[in-house]
Every structure is written in C-alpha cells, then in structure tokens.
Design an enzyme around this catalytic site. Structure first.
Site, PDB file in Angstrom:
ATOM      1  N   LYS A 218      60.715  31.201 -24.200  1.00 24.24           N
ATOM      2  CA  LYS A 218      60.992  30.861 -22.805  1.00 24.24           C
ATOM      3  C   LYS A 218      60.789  29.366 -22.619  1.00 24.24           C
ATOM      4  O   LYS A 218      59.836  28.782 -23.155  1.00 24.24           O
ATOM      5  CB  LYS A 218      60.050  31.629 -21.874  1.00 24.24           C
ATOM      6  CG  LYS A 218      60.165  31.247 -20.406  1.00 24.24           C
ATOM      7  CD  LYS A 218      59.097  31.944 -19.581  1.00 24.24           C
ATOM      8  CE  LYS A 218      59.105  31.470 -18.147  1.00 24.24           C
ATOM      9  NZ  LYS A 218      58.020  32.056 -17.347  1.00 24.24           N
ATOM     10  N   GLU A 267      50.709  29.251  -5.845  1.00 19.76           N
ATOM     11  CA  GLU A 267      50.221  29.551  -7.197  1.00 19.76           C
ATOM     12  C   GLU A 267      48.850  28.943  -7.475  1.00 19.76           C
ATOM     13  O   GLU A 267      48.734  27.749  -7.744  1.00 19.76           O
ATOM     14  CB  GLU A 267      51.243  29.074  -8.238  1.00 19.76           C
ATOM     15  CG  GLU A 267      50.900  29.542  -9.630  1.00 19.76           C
ATOM     16  CD  GLU A 267      52.080  29.469 -10.587  1.00 19.76           C
ATOM     17  OE1 GLU A 267      51.847  29.527 -11.793  1.00 19.76           O
ATOM     18  OE2 GLU A 267      53.233  29.331 -10.117  1.00 19.76           O
ATOM     19  N   GLU A 311      58.893  37.732 -17.770  1.00 16.14           N
ATOM     20  CA  GLU A 311      58.375  36.414 -17.407  1.00 16.14           C
ATOM     21  C   GLU A 311      56.930  36.540 -16.912  1.00 16.14           C
ATOM     22  O   GLU A 311      56.053  35.735 -17.264  1.00 16.14           O
ATOM     23  CB  GLU A 311      59.259  35.841 -16.282  1.00 16.14           C
ATOM     24  CG  GLU A 311      59.594  34.373 -16.448  1.00 16.14           C
ATOM     25  CD  GLU A 311      60.468  33.880 -15.300  1.00 16.14           C
ATOM     26  OE1 GLU A 311      59.992  33.036 -14.527  1.00 16.14           O
ATOM     27  OE2 GLU A 311      61.613  34.354 -15.185  1.00 16.14           O
ATOM     28  N   GLU A 446      68.691  30.093  -8.349  1.00 19.46           N
ATOM     29  CA  GLU A 446      67.271  30.390  -8.134  1.00 19.46           C
ATOM     30  C   GLU A 446      66.514  29.126  -7.729  1.00 19.46           C
ATOM     31  O   GLU A 446      65.677  29.159  -6.820  1.00 19.46           O
ATOM     32  CB  GLU A 446      66.649  30.977  -9.412  1.00 19.46           C
ATOM     33  CG  GLU A 446      65.168  31.293  -9.235  1.00 19.46           C
ATOM     34  CD  GLU A 446      64.538  31.906 -10.475  1.00 19.46           C
ATOM     35  OE1 GLU A 446      63.357  31.594 -10.742  1.00 19.46           O
ATOM     36  OE2 GLU A 446      65.213  32.692 -11.161  1.00 19.46           O
TER      37      GLU A 446
END
Length: 460
Positions: A218, A267, A311, A446
């Site tokens: 990733k 986050e 993810e 996105e």
C-alpha cells in the site's frame, strides 16, 4: 477575572527568583485558576500583543488549549523524537514550575508538531515551519473538566525585579481576558486550482504498478489544492467554523511568522494520561448520505468493503505491533465501527494499553509515525516511493501535532483535513491509500471529498 490576588503572583515570582542560584536565566511557569472565558476570545485578544498563537481543541471532550507567544522553543531536525524528548526533559529539570492543580493540560506545556518526512527537501511553502518545532507559550489558557486555567511562562534570572515582571504580566493578561464582540463570519473563496491533477493520477497508476511488482502492499499519495480568498483570513473565524461543523475532531492552529497551519483532524495518534495509553485506528473513508437511510446504507457498505477493511487492518496491525514494545495490557476490539463526521465517515477501532516504566509518548508516536493510513505498507518501501514520485512537500500535513505537559500527560493527532494559510491564500492537502486494484479516478474523487471540510470553512 482572575480568581487570585494580584500580590500572590508577585510572591510566587519572588520565591521562584530566589531559587535561582546563579545568573543564568531560567524558565518560571505559574498556573492559576481563573473565571470562565471563551477560548476563541482569548485567541482573538492576542492579536493586540502581536505574537504567534497556537490553538488546540478536542471538541468531543470540550478540552481547549490556547497558547500565546513563545517563552521557549524546542527544535530538532534529525532524530526528532529522541532529541525533542531529551530537550523537553532537560527543560523540565531546569524550570521552576508552580502548578497546584495537576490536571491534564496545566503546568508547563509544549505545543507543536513535526513535518511528515525530514528526508524530503523542504519547499519554500513550508520555510517557516521546522521539521520539529515545539513552543512553550508565554501565556496559555487551558479549559478542561476541572475549570479554566491561566499559565504564564517567563524567563528570569537572579537579578530580575519580581514587581516589574508581575506588572508586565498583569497588563498583558488584562488584554487577553477582555471580552470580545461576536467573531467574524470568515472568508469566501474567489478561485481554486488543483495542482497537477492529471500528473497525480498518473502517479497513482505508477503506484499500482509498483504494488503489482511486489515493491509495496500500500502507498499513500497526497495532493494539493491552491485557494485564493477574498481577504486576509481571520484564523479565529476559521477555527470557529471548524468547531461548529467538525465534531469528534481535533481542531488546531499553529501560527509561525504570519503563516498558519490549521485544520480539524479526526485521527488521534496517541493520548497518555499517567500510564494510560489510547491510540485509534481511523482508516477507510466514505461520504455521508443525504438521508438517514442513505447514510446507513453507505456506512454498512463501508463496513463490508474489502478494500477499506484491508486498509483498516493494516493500521490496526501496525499500532498493535508498535505498542508491544512500550506497553502492556493491550486491548483491541474484534472489528471496527463507523465513526461519523459532518462530511465523511470512517472505520474506527480504539486501542488501549498501559505504558511501561521508562517510556514516554515520544516513544509511541515515533514508532507509529507514519501510520499505514498516511505512509503505506511496508513503511520504508512506501516512503521511498513517496519521496521519489510525489511532487509535493507535505510539510506538517499528515504528521504528528499535539501537546505534552509537565505532569506527564499529552496527546498527539495526525494532521489531516488541514491547510496552510498565508494571508489571502491557502494550500489544502488530502491523500488516499493506493492498493493493488486502485482506480486513479476513484482515488482522485476520494481526495476531492476529503478537501470538503476545509473548503467549507473557507467559504467554498
């Protein structure tokens, strides 16, 4: 109004100055409890003192820190986590701290952040922001569940006149705690320009090819949106709009020489209170629905979407592995839940643990950064791809920002949903995780969604 007799400030200063046994200046920190004051008014009033300002809020907890000026700064370019912690420890050893309250966010406190990657050559866009910069404010307002607290941090030596210094402090505090009128509505956008969107989508394609060749699992790629506004941005108005619209987020602003890095990130990287550690996995993103039923359907699709769950699991696994070195009693739920924000919803998993003796929040954030949600997997290979292919200096975007206090508490978040404001212009940043089957156009869309929180508070 401050709930403490003015002469007590002088007596505390006199006592601290008497502790200084040589002519070297030392940092004196004094915390007092005060009556309620609106944190944004404190922030606005600081403009009259012409000093850089810092703002931090955990909106869900009604927790605020507002810092004014810099009594001391801690900078580090290499080995940032270790050097910053060492300098902070040295400062605590030397400082004279008067704080009878001991609640999180009080006492002497450092606010700041770091760049995403010091291995990338810094662009002129971020020239005012060091690779690691933490400031101990001259004046600081803390709002927590225990009340309102005002901290002053000043340099003094054995020859300092306590009465004169107390007079300066009182005059500045009077400016800071004055009530203010209603905050302005904020700016509006004149035009916006995406920076090389087609090149960015080509880079996404390059990343999928690298993953196909097993160079990484990733790779997270970020891009920039440049915005022109109708006037110089009132940072307080932006913060006010973020607080109103971005619940369950950390709202922040770091001013540095006229530029301001500002945003609202959901986050959390790590939080420490005593020996209790909390980290959160927030990876996997979808928009909110226009109706309750549509919103629920989108959330359920997100919960069972293979790409987003994969993810998310990358992040969960990495956080557990990082905490194993520094913590005991690690607890992780079996599956994520939906974490709703105004414009977006995410997959969310909390991780709790107990900190081992001899370790600190810097050990944890140094091990966690960058998470798979901001860098990729494996870390070194994904970072190497980003350095070589991403046409962007992320600066403090995607990096650890937060605070730590002299009581051993602290909290750091990952600086996403953010922008760098320079007068009447701003650079906004957004990223996404690229995996084997990623579609460049879908990833582009996105990131467009992720620009929404900042665009909306800038009048877009």
């Amino acid at each position: 109004m401050i709930e403490i007799k003015e002469e007590l400030l002088e007596s505390v200063l006199e006592g601290a100055i008497h502790e200084i046994d040589d002519n070297a200046a030392k940092l004196i920190s004094i915390t007092r409890k005060i009556d309620a004051i609106e944190p944004l008014h404190f922030f606005v009033n600081a403009k009259q003192l012409a000093k850089d300002r810092t703002f931090w809020s955990s909106t869900a907890d009604q927790f605020y820190i507002v810092g004014i000026g810099k009594a001391h700064t801690i900078r580090a370019d290499s080995n940032r986590f270790q050097k910053t912690e060492k300098l902070w420890r040295n400062l605590l050893d030397e400082a004279i701290i008067h704080n009878p309250f001991q609640t999180p966010g009080t006492g002497m406190l450092a606010l700041g952040g770091m760049s995403f990657d010091p291995g990338i050559r810094k662009s002129s866009l971020w020239e005012k922001f060091d690779h690691s910069l933490f400031a101990i404010p001259e004046y600081m307002l803390t709002v927590n569940e225990s009340g309102y607290f005002l901290t002053v941090n000043v340099q003094a030596d054995a020859e300092t006149n306590a009465n004169k210094l107390a007079g300066i402090i009182r005059r500045n505090e009077e400016v800071l705690i004055k009530p203010r009128p209603v905050l302005s509505a904020g700016p509006s956008i004149q035009w916006q320009e995406e920076v090389a969107p087609r090149d960015w989508m080509d880079t996404v394609k390059d990343a999928t090819e690298a993953i196909e060749q097993n160079e990484a699992d990733k790779i997270v790629l970020a891009r920039e949106l440049r915005v022109k506004l109708d006037s110089t941005v009132d940072i307080a108005a932006v913060l006010n709009n973020l607080i109103k619209t971005q619940s369950n987020s950390f709202v922040f602003a770091f001013e540095q020489g006229g530029d301001c890095f500002v945003g609202a990130t959901p986050e959390r990287l790590a939080k420490i209170e005593g020996t209790n550690v909390l980290s959160t996995c927030l990876a996997g993103t979808a928009p909110r629905g226009k109706t309750v039923s549509e919103d629920k359907r989108i959330g359920e699709n997100l919960l069972y979407d293979e790409k987003n769950r994969s993810e998310h699991e990358f992040v969960v696994s990495m956080i557990k592995q990082a905490m194993d070195q520094y913590c005991t009693d690690i607890e992780i739920p079996d599956k994520p839940v939906i974490y709703p924000l105004k414009n977006l919803q995410h997959l969310y998993t909390p991780v709790t643990a107990t900190l081992k003796d001899g370790y600190s929040i810097f050990d944890i954030i140094g091990e966690l950064h960058p998470t798979p949600a901001l860098g990729g997997v494996p870390r070194d290979e994904s970072l190497e791809f980003i350095r070589e292919h991403e046409q962007l200096d992320r600066g403090w975007y995607g990096a650890p920002i937060g605070w730590l206090d002299s009581n051993g508490n602290g909290e750091f978040a990952v600086a996403i949903r953010s922008g760098l404001i320079q007068g009447d212009e701003a650079s906004l940043f957004a990223g996404c995780g690229v995996v084997r089957d990623s579609d460049p156009l879908a990833e582009y869309e996105e990131t467009a969604i992720k620009f929404t929180p900042m665009l909306s508070v800038l009048g877009g």
